[in-house]
Scaffold this active site. Structure first.
Site, PDB file in Angstrom:
ATOM      1  CB  CYS A  39       6.754 -35.248   8.163  1.00  0.00           C
ATOM      2  SG  CYS A  39       5.661 -35.792   9.515  1.00  0.00           S
ATOM      3  CE  LYS A  86       2.842 -37.047   6.574  1.00  0.00           C
ATOM      4  NZ  LYS A  86       2.812 -36.662   7.997  1.00  0.00           N
ATOM      5  CG  ASP A 109       2.982 -33.229   6.900  1.00  0.00           C
ATOM      6  OD1 ASP A 109       2.392 -33.766   5.947  1.00  0.00           O
ATOM      7  OD2 ASP A 109       3.369 -33.858   7.897  1.00  0.00           O
TER       8      ASP A 109
END
Ligand code: VGL
Ligand code: ZN
Length: 199
Positions: free
Chosen positions: A153, A108, A10
């Protein structure tokens, strides 16, 4: 010989200074991430990728504010500012991230009713993203994780990877945390508990 992979979590504009869910120093990791990208057999990226009105957005719940926690059918869910909306510049990778060597991008959080911190399972801890199968089928057994955010994450991905039997190392100097109410310390302890190497 089994192969290794760098999993870059990310590294997107919304998690960098100026973004919707900015992580302090999020952009500072990019030069190191770029160096690491050149030194692994394989490179996988993840991209937080939410539809408008996603259930993890505080704006989707009347009277709720970002960073509050609500009960969802799958468990407790922290509410966030609207971020990483599909197709927006906030969801783009940081412009300096050198993603050329990436062989796979796992998106995701694209189902409206459920969040996904981990690169392996959605937040019900049961719905797979397919990443484990992809890695196993390719003979990739050892993973190094970097990216944003350490305590969400990155940690969820590292813990799942360790439980799935991958060798897992997190390079902390190439990560930055949100650190909400002690979440960083809790995440570091949880990662250690399941055998994630912290370097
Ligand atoms: C993340 C909160 C919400 C992360 C993603 O990448 O750590 N955190 N969505
Ligand atoms: Zn998100």
């Amino acid at each position: 010989m089994s192969q290794n992979a760098l999993v870059v979590i990310d590294v997107q504009n919304d998690f960098c200074p100026g973004g919707a869910l900015a992580v302090a120093g999020g952009d500072a990791i990019v030069p190191l991430v770029n160096r690491l990208i050149t030194s692994f057999d394989h490179v996988v990226l993840t991209q937080d990728w939410h539809p408008a009105g996603h259930s993890s957005f505080a704006s989707s719940h009347d009277g709720r504010r970002p960073f509050e926690t609500i009960a969802m059918p799958y468990g407790a869910q922290t509410l966030w500012p609207d971020h990483c909306m599909q197709g927006t510049s906030g969801a783009d990778f940081h412009p300096s991230l050198d993603w050329t060597r990436a062989e796979l991008v796992i998106r995701k959080g694209f189902r409206a009713g459920i969040d996904s911190y981990s690169a392996f399972f959605e937040n019900d801890r049961a719905t797979p993203t397919g990443l484990a199968g992809y890695l196993r089928e390719r003979g990739i057994a050892d993973l190094t994780l970097v990216g944003l955010a350490t305590d969400y994450c990155v940690a969820f991905s590292a813990i799942d990877a360790a439980r799935l039997g991958f060798g897992v190392t997190v390079r902390l100097e190439a990560c930055r945390a949100i650190d909400l109410g002690g979440s960083l310390d809790r995440a570091l302890a949880s990662m250690r508990e399941v055998g994630v190497g912290l370097e």
